[in-house]
Design an enzyme around this catalytic site. Structure first.
Site, PDB file in Angstrom:
ATOM      1  N   ASP A   1       0.854  -1.188   0.000  1.00 29.64           N
ATOM      2  CA  ASP A   1       0.000   0.000   0.000  1.00 29.64           C
ATOM      3  C   ASP A   1       0.889   1.236   0.000  1.00 29.64           C
ATOM      4  O   ASP A   1       2.119   1.116  -0.059  1.00 29.64           O
ATOM      5  CB  ASP A   1      -0.971  -0.024   1.196  1.00 29.64           C
ATOM      6  CG  ASP A   1      -2.315   0.613   0.840  1.00 29.64           C
ATOM      7  OD1 ASP A   1      -2.314   1.777   0.398  1.00 29.64           O
ATOM      8  OD2 ASP A   1      -3.361  -0.053   0.984  1.00 29.64           O
TER       9      ASP A   1
ATOM     10  N   HIS B   1      -2.851   3.143  -4.575  1.00 31.61           N
ATOM     11  CA  HIS B   1      -2.239   2.594  -3.341  1.00 31.61           C
ATOM     12  C   HIS B   1      -0.834   2.043  -3.607  1.00 31.61           C
ATOM     13  O   HIS B   1      -0.455   1.008  -3.101  1.00 31.61           O
ATOM     14  CB  HIS B   1      -3.146   1.506  -2.738  1.00 31.61           C
ATOM     15  CG  HIS B   1      -4.402   2.058  -2.129  1.00 31.61           C
ATOM     16  ND1 HIS B   1      -4.423   2.669  -0.904  1.00 31.61           N
ATOM     17  CD2 HIS B   1      -5.682   2.091  -2.596  1.00 31.61           C
ATOM     18  CE1 HIS B   1      -5.670   3.067  -0.617  1.00 31.61           C
ATOM     19  NE2 HIS B   1      -6.450   2.732  -1.637  1.00 31.61           N
TER      20      HIS B   1
ATOM     21  N   GLU C   1      -9.786   2.737  -5.243  1.00 32.87           N
ATOM     22  CA  GLU C   1      -9.396   4.102  -4.882  1.00 32.87           C
ATOM     23  C   GLU C   1      -8.189   4.594  -5.681  1.00 32.87           C
ATOM     24  O   GLU C   1      -7.155   4.913  -5.111  1.00 32.87           O
ATOM     25  CB  GLU C   1      -9.103   4.158  -3.373  1.00 32.87           C
ATOM     26  CG  GLU C   1     -10.336   3.816  -2.557  1.00 32.87           C
ATOM     27  CD  GLU C   1     -10.069   3.765  -1.048  1.00 32.87           C
ATOM     28  OE1 GLU C   1     -10.986   4.086  -0.300  1.00 32.87           O
ATOM     29  OE2 GLU C   1      -8.969   3.389  -0.632  1.00 32.87           O
TER      30      GLU C   1
END
Ligand code: ACM
Length: 519
Positions: free
Chosen positions: A170, A241, A304
């Site tokens: 991440d 990420h 995301e």
């Protein structure tokens, strides 16, 4: 018992485990027998030597292909115990149930003082509702040392969960050694400090954090999990990420800016570029993943990923034009297709968070539906297999009570009862669509969990409820569950699980130094 078995008939009498008890196992069940000796021997002092297989005074493990996959039949009589399954996994779940029928002290590691080891006579016929019974553990935001991961696997297996989805990368850390890209762990596995509490407070702890798994560590975790019928599904989150990787190799990003491994929480605007180099990088990493993880499923994240950097980047615009895409919003679906092709060529199946549906997910992709309960509906209707893991029901980083001292209260209030009330299969789906829901998974995001102790506190007992949703058929009687959970907590205490207590956090479980941001 947790999870609740499909059918139980209690008989008169008990079977007593003692130094005369033997264990017989058909050849395919040698590993299960070994595991059972390994967990019953130390606490009881009874080591279950091989028996004659005549049924008397013995625990007998048998195969019967006529039973359901992963199902089992457990028969406890005063004269002996039989555990029968179609597969070694089924027999393993049968002996997990047998373990629960012993006094809770059987979950201690050694030297207990509570014989006799009595098992009430009964017949249990059982099989799981779902094939994917999972828990995602985020080892990127806070690294979890190998030994703690192994212990977590044991806790999953104890609850008949069979998937450990490991979120390995991440913005805040890269946890997997990849030989061709050494800076991923030299640079990407370490951050200068961490945000303290929720992001709106913008305070930091001033303390370095990091860690990563070697190839040997991964091989050990995967094998240990396999011995417990747990599949480790690896996740490399892309193309968002990715900031830890970009910090290690700035040429993978979209700007010339030098980034550090992110110290904050949230959604980073800095995402992977769509250059040939970035694709080569992803393929290299996934080749290592395929080498280390035998799981048919490989998760590529996909959540995301803000497109802002692509909008401003000449190379991304050129990619758009070269591939004949209608605009930057088609870049992520294009990227996902490239990655899916690579994985399929290696015999794997792609899993992605539900954002991969935008613009059309590759056929055969499995969707981890997280953005609310309704997120399960669209992929099931579009013909994708779905794992239901909505933030509104099974995000175990969300606070679990209204107690004022809950540590770092974030997200929605998600009580044990809220979790237990969740049905992974939305009522809107018809039978064929409902069959696309292959399972349910809890997600343990660890921005605010910096140790296995805190993971214990956030995951339990809510993960017990998730296990029951995943294993037991539909039908919720929370009163019945609560009664069984009272007994089950004795097992968790014996094992050493620092679960959330009904009375709220113990003093050291509060975090007055790290403020939350509850919704
Ligand atoms: C997610 O919670 N971003 C999958």
């Amino acid at each position: 018992m947790i999870p609740r078995p499909a059918a139980v008939r209690v008989h008169d009498g008990v079977f007593t485990l003692d130094d005369a008890t033997t264990l017989s196992a058909e050849p395919p069940l040698a590993d299960v027998a070994g595991w059972l000796r390994g967990v019953l021997g130390p606490p009881t002092g009874y080591w279950l030597p091989p028996g004659p297989g005549n049924g008397s005074g013995e625990i007998a493990l048998r195969v019967d292909p006529a039973l359901a996959r992963e199902g089992y039949l457990l028969d406890v009589e005063p004269t002996g115990v039989r555990v029968i399954g179609a597969t070694p996994a089924g027999v393993f779940y049968g002996v997990q149930t047998l373990r629960q029928l012993l006094p809770p002290a059987v979950y201690r590691a050694a030297g207990t003082i509570s014989p006799p080891w009595i098992i009430p006579a009964m017949t249990v016929a059982d099989a799981p509702r779902f094939g994917w019974r999972g828990c995602m553990l985020d080892v990127a935001r806070h690294f979890m040392p190998k030994a703690d991961v192994l212990r977590f696997v044991d806790l999953l297996a104890m609850h008949k969960l069979n998937v450990l989805h490991l979120h390995l990368t991440d913005d805040q850390g890269w946890r997997l050694a990849v030989p061709r890209w050494p800076r991923l762990v030299e640079v990407g596995a370490w951050r200068r400090e961490s945000m303290l509490g929720a992001r709106r407070h913008a305070t930091f702890d001033g303390r370095p954090h990091g860690g990563f798994y070697t190839r040997e560590d991964i091989a050990e975790i995967v094998a240990y999990a396999a011995d417990r019928y747990v599949t480790v599904v690896p996740e490399i989150d892309m193309p968002g990420h990715m900031r830890a990787a970009i910090a290690a190799y700035p040429e993978l990003g979209n700007t010339s800016a030098t980034l550090e491994v992110w110290t904050g929480w949230g959604i980073s605007p800095h995402v992977l570029g769509v250059s040939d180099l970035a694709l080569t990088f992803c393929r290299d990493v996934l080749d290592v993943v395929c080498e280390l993880f035998p799981s048919e499923y490989v998760c590529i994240g996909g959540d995301e990923c803000p497109p802002d950097e692509w909008l401003a980047n000449a190379e991304a615009k050129a990619r758009d034009a070269r591939e004949g895409l209608a605009g930057p919003e088609e870049l992520q679906p294009w990227f996902t297709r490239q990655i899916a092709t690579h994985l399929v060529a290696r015999g794997r199946r792609l899993v992605g968070w539900d954002e991969i549906l935008t613009g059309g997910a590759p056929s055969g992709a499995t969707v981890a539906a997280w953005r609310g309960r309704s997120a399960t509906i669209a992929p099931a209707r579009a013909g994708h297999d779905v794992v239901a893991c909505p933030d509104s029901s099974v995000y175990l980083d969300h606070r679990q009570s209204t107690h004022p001292d809950e540590p770092v209260p974030v997200g929605n209030l998600l009580t044990l009862e809220d979790v237990y009330a969740f049905d992974p299969v939305p009522a809107e789906l018809d039978d064929a669509e409902a069959a696309r829901v292959i399972g349910v998974q809890a997600n343990v995001w660890t921005e605010h969990m910096d140790s296995a102790r805190v993971v214990d506190y956030m995951a339990f007992p809510r993960l017990c409820a998730v296990a029951e949703l995943a294993w037991s058929g539909p039908g919720h009687d929370v009163g019945d569950f609560s009664g069984r959970l009272r007994v089950h907590k004795g097992r968790l205490r014996a094992y050493g699980v620092e679960y959330h207590r009904d009375s709220g956090p113990l003093p050291w479980q509060t975090r007055p130094d790290a403020r939350g941001w509850p919704r």
